[in-house]
Design a protein around this motif. Structure first.
Motif, short mmCIF file in Angstrom:
data_model
loop_
_atom_site.label_atom_id
_atom_site.label_comp_id
_atom_site.label_asym_id
_atom_site.label_seq_id
_atom_site.Cartn_x
_atom_site.Cartn_y
_atom_site.Cartn_z
N ARG A 1 -0.49 4.46 2.21
CA ARG A 1 -0.59 3.05 2.57
C ARG A 1 0.50 2.64 3.56
O ARG A 1 0.30 1.73 4.35
N GLN A 2 1.65 3.29 3.48
CA GLN A 2 2.77 2.95 4.37
C GLN A 2 2.55 3.49 5.79
O GLN A 2 3.15 3.00 6.74
N LEU A 3 1.70 4.49 5.92
CA LEU A 3 1.46 5.12 7.22
C LEU A 3 0.44 4.32 8.03
O LEU A 3 -0.33 3.54 7.46
N PRO A 4 0.39 4.52 9.33
CA PRO A 4 -0.65 3.85 10.13
C PRO A 4 -2.05 4.36 9.77
O PRO A 4 -2.19 5.40 9.12
N ALA A 5 -3.07 3.60 10.19
CA ALA A 5 -4.46 3.92 9.80
C ALA A 5 -4.88 5.30 10.29
O ALA A 5 -5.60 6.01 9.60
N VAL A 6 -4.44 5.70 11.47
CA VAL A 6 -4.73 7.03 12.00
C VAL A 6 -3.41 7.69 12.33
O VAL A 6 -2.63 7.16 13.12
N ARG B 1 1.10 9.65 -3.59
CA ARG B 1 0.42 9.84 -2.30
C ARG B 1 -0.27 8.58 -1.83
O ARG B 1 -0.23 8.26 -0.65
N THR B 2 -0.93 7.87 -2.75
CA THR B 2 -1.62 6.65 -2.32
C THR B 2 -0.63 5.64 -1.76
O THR B 2 -0.90 5.01 -0.75
N TRP B 3 0.53 5.51 -2.43
CA TRP B 3 1.55 4.59 -1.92
C TRP B 3 2.03 5.05 -0.55
O TRP B 3 2.15 4.26 0.38
N MET C 1 -1.07 15.53 -11.78
CA MET C 1 -1.99 15.05 -10.75
C MET C 1 -2.00 13.52 -10.68
O MET C 1 -2.09 12.95 -9.60
N ARG C 2 -1.90 12.85 -11.83
CA ARG C 2 -1.87 11.39 -11.82
C ARG C 2 -0.62 10.89 -11.10
O ARG C 2 -0.67 9.95 -10.32
N PRO D 1 -2.53 20.03 5.92
CA PRO D 1 -3.53 19.34 5.11
C PRO D 1 -3.00 19.04 3.69
O PRO D 1 -2.14 19.76 3.18
N THR D 2 -3.55 18.00 3.09
CA THR D 2 -3.17 17.64 1.72
C THR D 2 -3.65 18.71 0.75
O THR D 2 -2.96 19.05 -0.20
#
Length: 102
Positions: A60-65, A55-57, A48-49, A71-72
């Motif tokens: 961040r690369q994707l647009p805000a919306v 996933r966080t990285w 999970m870590r 679904p995740t």
């Protein structure tokens, strides 16, 4: 003939009881959604870590919306009413955290 009918009914009841015990044992085996739920509960596990860091990285690369293909957390989404069929859309929206403006 009547006594034979009773015996067959009793044998069916015994079979049903034995089937129930087999089904109760099978309940302890986890299905896919239960397994996902357990994984999300144990956030400190290595898997999970690693996934969270990736996933966080990636997010961040994707647009805000942006629209997601799925679904995740499918287990959580289904509990809230999501179904994997036409007409259900999933969007991921970035939310600003911290940095209180004066």
């Amino acid at each position: 003939p009547i006594s034979q009918g009773r015996n067959t009914v009793r044998s069916k009841q015994v079979r049903r009881q034995s089937c129930r015990s087999v089904q109760e044992e099978a309940v302890e085996a986890m299905g896919a959604y239960k397994y996902l739920e357990e994984m999300w509960r144990k956030k400190q596990s290595d898997v999970m870590r690693f996934l969270a860091r990736l996933r966080t990285w990636e997010f961040r690369q994707l647009p805000a919306v942006h629209r997601c293909s799925r679904p995740t957390r499918p287990d959580k989404a289904r509990k809230v009413g999501y179904k994997a069929k036409q007409g259900y859309l999933v969007y991921r929206v970035r939310v600003k955290r911290g940095d209180r403006k004066k």
